[in-house]
Structures are given as structure tokens and as C-alpha cells.
Design a protein around this motif. Structure first.
Motif, PDB file in Angstrom:
ATOM      1  N   MET A  69       1.701 -10.073  -8.732  1.00 33.48           N
ATOM      2  CA  MET A  69       0.742 -10.256  -7.648  1.00 33.48           C
ATOM      3  C   MET A  69       1.468 -10.210  -6.308  1.00 33.48           C
ATOM      4  SD  MET A  69      -2.535 -10.898  -6.876  1.00 33.48           S
ATOM      5  CE  MET A  69      -3.248 -11.620  -8.360  1.00 33.48           C
ATOM      6  N   THR A  70       1.182  -9.181  -5.517  1.00 31.96           N
ATOM      7  CA  THR A  70       1.813  -9.025  -4.211  1.00 31.96           C
ATOM      8  C   THR A  70       1.069  -9.852  -3.170  1.00 31.96           C
ATOM      9  OG1 THR A  70       2.562  -6.779  -4.740  1.00 31.96           O
ATOM     10  CG2 THR A  70       2.427  -7.371  -2.413  1.00 31.96           C
ATOM     11  N   VAL A  71       1.791 -10.628  -2.397  1.00 31.82           N
ATOM     12  CA  VAL A  71       1.184 -11.451  -1.354  1.00 31.82           C
ATOM     13  C   VAL A  71       1.168 -10.656  -0.049  1.00 31.82           C
ATOM     14  CG1 VAL A  71       1.345 -13.569  -0.001  1.00 31.82           C
ATOM     15  CG2 VAL A  71       1.930 -13.590  -2.441  1.00 31.82           C
ATOM     16  N   VAL A  72      -0.039 -10.405   0.441  1.00 34.09           N
ATOM     17  CA  VAL A  72      -0.249  -9.676   1.694  1.00 34.09           C
ATOM     18  C   VAL A  72      -0.774 -10.662   2.731  1.00 34.09           C
ATOM     19  CG1 VAL A  72      -1.477  -7.802   2.839  1.00 34.09           C
ATOM     20  CG2 VAL A  72      -0.774  -7.540   0.442  1.00 34.09           C
ATOM     21  N   THR A  73      -0.085 -10.789   3.854  1.00 33.36           N
ATOM     22  CA  THR A  73      -0.481 -11.745   4.885  1.00 33.36           C
ATOM     23  C   THR A  73      -0.842 -11.008   6.168  1.00 33.36           C
ATOM     24  OG1 THR A  73       1.003 -13.411   3.960  1.00 33.36           O
ATOM     25  CG2 THR A  73       0.219 -13.774   6.207  1.00 33.36           C
ATOM     26  N   VAL A  85       4.194  -8.421   1.963  1.00 35.12           N
ATOM     27  CA  VAL A  85       3.698  -7.352   2.838  1.00 35.12           C
ATOM     28  C   VAL A  85       3.007  -8.015   4.025  1.00 35.12           C
ATOM     29  CG1 VAL A  85       2.139  -5.401   3.088  1.00 35.12           C
ATOM     30  CG2 VAL A  85       3.402  -5.718   0.946  1.00 35.12           C
ATOM     31  N   ALA A  86       3.434  -7.665   5.226  1.00 41.93           N
ATOM     32  CA  ALA A  86       2.853  -8.240   6.443  1.00 41.93           C
ATOM     33  C   ALA A  86       2.071  -7.172   7.185  1.00 41.93           C
ATOM     34  CB  ALA A  86       3.941  -8.812   7.338  1.00 41.93           C
ATOM     35  N   PHE A  87       0.829  -7.498   7.512  1.00 41.65           N
ATOM     36  CA  PHE A  87       0.019  -6.625   8.349  1.00 41.65           C
ATOM     37  C   PHE A  87       0.052  -7.205   9.757  1.00 41.65           C
ATOM     38  CE2 PHE A  87      -4.590  -5.337   9.496  1.00 41.65           C
ATOM     39  CZ  PHE A  87      -4.118  -4.265  10.239  1.00 41.65           C
ATOM     40  N   LYS A 122       9.039  -7.180   2.066  1.00 42.77           N
ATOM     41  CA  LYS A 122       9.438  -5.821   1.711  1.00 42.77           C
ATOM     42  C   LYS A 122       8.937  -4.777   2.706  1.00 42.77           C
ATOM     43  CE  LYS A 122       9.243  -6.993  -3.222  1.00 42.77           C
ATOM     44  NZ  LYS A 122       8.507  -6.744  -4.498  1.00 42.77           N
ATOM     45  N   TRP A 123       7.774  -5.057   3.314  1.00 44.12           N
ATOM     46  CA  TRP A 123       7.156  -4.044   4.165  1.00 44.12           C
ATOM     47  C   TRP A 123       6.373  -4.722   5.280  1.00 44.12           C
ATOM     48  CZ3 TRP A 123       1.944  -1.593   2.483  1.00 44.12           C
ATOM     49  CH2 TRP A 123       1.443  -0.768   3.492  1.00 44.12           C
ATOM     50  N   VAL A 124       6.521  -4.188   6.489  1.00 38.70           N
ATOM     51  CA  VAL A 124       5.751  -4.645   7.642  1.00 38.70           C
ATOM     52  C   VAL A 124       4.980  -3.460   8.210  1.00 38.70           C
ATOM     53  CG1 VAL A 124       5.838  -5.625   9.958  1.00 38.70           C
ATOM     54  CG2 VAL A 124       7.440  -6.423   8.207  1.00 38.70           C
ATOM     55  N   GLN A 125       3.662  -3.603   8.293  1.00 39.06           N
ATOM     56  CA  GLN A 125       2.822  -2.607   8.940  1.00 39.06           C
ATOM     57  C   GLN A 125       2.542  -3.081  10.361  1.00 39.06           C
ATOM     58  OE1 GLN A 125       1.007   0.559   8.080  1.00 39.06           O
ATOM     59  NE2 GLN A 125       0.966   0.330  10.313  1.00 39.06           N
ATOM     60  N   GLY A 126       3.119  -2.392  11.350  1.00 39.13           N
ATOM     61  CA  GLY A 126       2.877  -2.751  12.739  1.00 39.13           C
ATOM     62  C   GLY A 126       1.506  -2.315  13.201  1.00 39.13           C
ATOM     63  N   LEU A 155      -1.484   0.839   2.063  1.00 39.54           N
ATOM     64  CA  LEU A 155      -1.340  -0.107   0.954  1.00 39.54           C
ATOM     65  C   LEU A 155      -1.688   0.571  -0.373  1.00 39.54           C
ATOM     66  CD1 LEU A 155      -0.567  -3.060   0.476  1.00 39.54           C
ATOM     67  CD2 LEU A 155      -2.999  -3.632   0.576  1.00 39.54           C
ATOM     68  N   GLU A 156      -2.691   1.426  -0.341  1.00 38.84           N
ATOM     69  CA  GLU A 156      -3.038   2.182  -1.550  1.00 38.84           C
ATOM     70  C   GLU A 156      -1.865   3.068  -1.968  1.00 38.84           C
ATOM     71  OE1 GLU A 156      -6.611   5.142  -3.147  1.00 38.84           O
ATOM     72  OE2 GLU A 156      -6.760   4.172  -1.184  1.00 38.84           O
ATOM     73  N   ARG A 157      -1.230   3.696  -0.996  1.00 37.10           N
ATOM     74  CA  ARG A 157      -0.054   4.520  -1.299  1.00 37.10           C
ATOM     75  C   ARG A 157       1.092   3.651  -1.818  1.00 37.10           C
ATOM     76  NH1 ARG A 157       0.740   9.297   3.143  1.00 37.10           N
ATOM     77  NH2 ARG A 157      -1.435   9.986   3.317  1.00 37.10           N
ATOM     78  N   TRP A 158       1.234   2.469  -1.258  1.00 30.35           N
ATOM     79  CA  TRP A 158       2.300   1.538  -1.662  1.00 30.35           C
ATOM     80  C   TRP A 158       2.195   1.203  -3.143  1.00 30.35           C
ATOM     81  CZ3 TRP A 158       6.472  -1.204   0.369  1.00 30.35           C
ATOM     82  CH2 TRP A 158       6.823  -2.390  -0.271  1.00 30.35           C
ATOM     83  N   PHE A 159       0.996   0.845  -3.577  1.00 28.07           N
ATOM     84  CA  PHE A 159       0.801   0.485  -4.975  1.00 28.07           C
ATOM     85  C   PHE A 159       0.884   1.694  -5.894  1.00 28.07           C
ATOM     86  CE2 PHE A 159      -1.104  -3.467  -3.278  1.00 28.07           C
ATOM     87  CZ  PHE A 159      -0.405  -4.378  -4.052  1.00 28.07           C
ATOM     88  N   ALA A 160       0.519   2.857  -5.361  1.00 29.55           N
ATOM     89  CA  ALA A 160       0.557   4.075  -6.181  1.00 29.55           C
ATOM     90  C   ALA A 160       1.941   4.722  -6.184  1.00 29.55           C
ATOM     91  CB  ALA A 160      -0.478   5.069  -5.677  1.00 29.55           C
ATOM     92  N   GLY A 161       2.864   4.156  -5.428  1.00 28.56           N
ATOM     93  CA  GLY A 161       4.213   4.724  -5.381  1.00 28.56           C
ATOM     94  C   GLY A 161       4.317   5.956  -4.522  1.00 28.56           C
ATOM     95  N   GLY A 162       3.362   6.140  -3.584  1.00 28.64           N
ATOM     96  CA  GLY A 162       3.371   7.316  -2.726  1.00 28.64           C
ATOM     97  C   GLY A 162       4.159   7.101  -1.445  1.00 28.64           C
ATOM     98  N   ARG A 163       4.225   8.131  -0.647  1.00 32.16           N
ATOM     99  CA  ARG A 163       4.934   8.089   0.634  1.00 32.16           C
ATOM    100  C   ARG A 163       4.033   7.440   1.685  1.00 32.16           C
ATOM    101  NH1 ARG A 163       9.055  11.027   3.316  1.00 32.16           N
ATOM    102  NH2 ARG A 163       8.723  11.168   5.564  1.00 32.16           N
ATOM    103  N   LEU A 164       4.529   6.430   2.362  1.00 32.48           N
ATOM    104  CA  LEU A 164       3.745   5.753   3.397  1.00 32.48           C
ATOM    105  C   LEU A 164       3.684   6.595   4.668  1.00 32.48           C
ATOM    106  CD1 LEU A 164       5.008   2.048   3.134  1.00 32.48           C
ATOM    107  CD2 LEU A 164       3.177   3.190   1.866  1.00 32.48           C
TER     108      LEU A 164
END
Length: 358
Positions: free
Chosen positions: A1-5, A72-74, A95-99, A339-348
Motif C-alpha cells: 500500500m503506497t502512501v500518497v500525501t 509519494v508527495a503531491f 520516492k517521488w514528489v510531484q511539484g 500516478l497511473e503511470r507510476w503504478f503501471a511501471g511507465g515513464r512519468l
């Protein structure tokens, strides 16, 4: 379970859009959005929030606990380099920050994170979200001086019908679009639609584009920095849509502004540091430029003593031309797609290169 804040104040609840993206990707995430722990917005799409606002002690403890568990931070707390440093120091699992800003790369560079941390952290920007409104502002500026808005306003204020004079056209004019990210590409497309000849400037002119391939719609020719000086001599207008990096700081200095024809217009919708403000004032005072249109300045806010404020051939927007009432929704949609790409292993989309700053 990935925690997205959700770490930035928003004008809408993003949880459903984010949850739908996770479901589409077959992932599992816990989305944590607690508006009471975020500073209130002062205006639409204010991702900094009220700087005078403070969390009560218990709320601050709750906030620190949320950050400590975040993967994951939004958004970046405070929308600043300091906020990014604090987030990284607290969120050991991050692991990842979306600015939420197109200039997230500049924030990352100024945060000066330890090399081992920066290497393991993915940071993405909101580049492209502001492309259409900023391109429209650039077109507004180009048209304003092509059609002599300053002379028209002067005649109106004096209730005077002056002798007729020929106005310029965007059609068949030569426009340099400096920076071919989302803003630059959209500006080039609109300029070409008006019949202008567009030259694009990019750091690596031969680089292919992930969305458009090697050819960019509306751009006749792409040049690198080594050809910039030659191109400036034939330009009727320059639209700067460049990020703020050490390489772009002061790019349009006194020497380069002097290369432009005296009827040329300079538009800056990128970063204020790209255009040397003192050199711009000097060129305008000497009559070596037709006008300037600035959504960004250096410094910001622009001091009231700046001579740029008092010139009829300068149009200044207080860094607000990108702002639209639906900006938060578009940024949420960008994050949901990423985020959909993240879970699918795609390129962000919009992964920031910490070495170049965007």
C-alpha cells in the motif's frame, strides 16, 4: 500500500481523481488529504498558502507523522526549496514528489539535496499546465505593440484623432521563441497561425521531442545557443519561455538586446532572471527596442522604484498570466495520469533533471 500525501493547498478535493487513477493501474494506495493541516489559499491555485498561517501544536505533530509515512508527495510544502528540504528530511520513505509549478526543477536545484538522496528521488514538475494561458499572454503582448497600443491609449487619453500611420503585422514577421517546452511550443503554434516565421531556440537543437518528434509544429528552424546572436539580428520579436538556470541567467543582456532591430519587442513568460533588467531599461531608454511585455521580473515583486513601471511601452503582469480558475483541476489530472503511470511501471511526464534544472 503506497502512501500518497497531498502537501499543497488546493481549491478542490483530489482524492477521487487520484483513487480512480490507482484503480485503473491496478495499484493500491492510501491517499491522505487533510485540508485543515494545509495553509489556506489566498487566491486560486495558490500552492504556497497564507505565509502567516501556523498549525497548532497537535496539528503540527499530526502533519509531521503524515510526512514521515509518505512515499509519494503531491506538492511541495510551502512550494519552496526550504519546504522540499524539510519534506525530504522528514519523509524517509519518500520516492517521488510531484511539484505543482513549472519551475519545480529550479526549486530542486536550490534545495541542494545531498547527492545520495537526489539520486534516489524522482521529482516531476507541472510543466505544460500553464502553456496555453502563457502563450495567450505572449500573443497579447506581440499584438499590442504590432498594433501600437501605447499610441492608441495616448490618443484616447488626449481625446485626439491623430494622422493615420501604418501598423505592423505578425504575418511575415520573424519571431524567436527561446525555450521549446510546453509554453514555447504553444506560442510557436499560435505565432505560425498568425503567419509569422518562427525560429526556436533550445539547449540541444537536434534533440527529438517526446511528444512531437524531431519536428515541432509551427517552428521552421531550431537553433542552439551558438547561433543565437546571428538569429537576433533578423528578429522582429523575442518570446523568452526559458527556465531559470545558471545557463539562462542574463541570457538576454545588453549585448544581445542591442543586436535586435529597434522595432523589436521582447516578451518574457519564463523566468525574470533570463532578461537583464538594467540592460532592458537602457535599451528602451535609448529607443533600441519597440517595447517589452513581462509576466516575470527580476526581482519579484518588482520594486516600485523600477523605471519599468513608468514606461508606456512596457506591459507588466505581476507573474499572474499563467493563473486560471481551473489550474488546480489540471494539475490534479496531471498528477493522476502520472500516478497511473507510476503504478503501471511507465515513464512519468515532466521528470526533472537535477543537473540542468528542468
Amino acid at each position: 500500500m503506497t502512501v500518497v500525501t497531498i502537501c499543497a493547498p488546493l481549491s478542490l478535493d483530489p482524492t477521487e481523481a487520484i483513487a480512480m487513477a490507482v484503480r485503473r493501474a491496478g495499484g493500491a494506495a492510501e491517499v491522505r488529504y487533510e485540508p485543515a493541516l494545509l495553509p489556506p489559499q489566498r487566491f486560486p491555485a495558490d500552492h504556497t498558502g497564507d505565509p502567516a498561517w501556523r498549525r497548532p501544536t497537535q496539528a503540527e505533530q499530526r502533519w509531521q507523522k503524515l510526512l514521515a509515512e509518505t512515499e509519494v508527495a503531491f506538492g511541495i510544502p510551502g512550494d519552496s526549496p526550504d519546504g522540499l528540504r524539510a519534506l525530504v528530511a522528514t519523509a524517509a520513505r519518500l520516492k517521488w514528489v510531484q511539484g505543482t509549478a513549472a519551475g519545480t526543477g529550479e526549486q530542486l536545484r536550490r534545495a541542494d539535496l545531498p547527492a545520495d538522496v537526489a539520486r534516489l528521488l524522482t521529482v516531476t514538475s507541472a510543466a505544460g499546465v500553464h502553456a496555453r494561458p502563457l502563450a495567450e499572454f505572449a500573443m497579447f503582448g506581440l499584438l499590442a505593440f504590432a498594433k501600437d497600443v501605447d499610441r492608441l491609449l495616448e490618443a484616447r487619453d488626449q481625446a485626439r484623432w491623430p494622422p493615420r500611420w501604418p501598423m505592423r503585422q505578425l504575418a511575415r514577421s520573424h519571431v524567436l521563441v527561446a525555450g521549446l517546452g510546453g509554453i514555447g511550443r504553444e506560442t510557436a503554434r499560435l505565432c505560425a497561425a498568425f503567419g509569422a516565421r518562427v525560429t526556436g531556440l533550445r539547449r540541444r537543437p537536434s534533440a527529438g521531442d517526446m511528444l512531437d518528434g524531431p519536428e515541432i509544429p509551427g517552428v521552421e528552424r531550431v537553433v542552439g545557443m551558438d547561433e543565437l546572436d546571428d538569429v537576433l539580428r533578423t528578429c522582429d520579436a523575442v518570446v523568452a519561455a526559458l527556465p531559470g538556470t545558471p545557463e539562462t541567467e542574463g541570457l538576454f543582456d545588453g549585448k544581445r538586446l542591442a543586436m535586435l532591430p529597434s522595432h523589436a519587442v521582447v516578451v518574457n513568460v519564463g523566468r525574470g532572471s533570463v532578461v537583464d533588467a538594467a540592460a532592458l531599461v537602457a535599451a528602451l531608454d535609448a529607443g533600441r527596442l519597440r517595447g517589452a511585455v513581462l509576466d516575470v521580473t527580476d526581482p519579484e515583486p518588482l520594486p516600485s522604484a523600477s523605471p519599468l513601471w513608468r514606461r508606456p511601452n512596457v506591459i507588466i503582469s505581476p507573474h499572474t498570466a499563467a493563473l486560471t480558475v481551473d489550474e488546480d483541476d489540471r494539475i490534479v489530472q496531471l498528477f493522476a495520469e502520472n500516478l497511473e503511470r507510476w503504478f503501471a511501471g511507465g515513464r512519468l511526464r515532466n521528470v526533472v533533471n537535477a543537473h540542468v534544472g528542468y
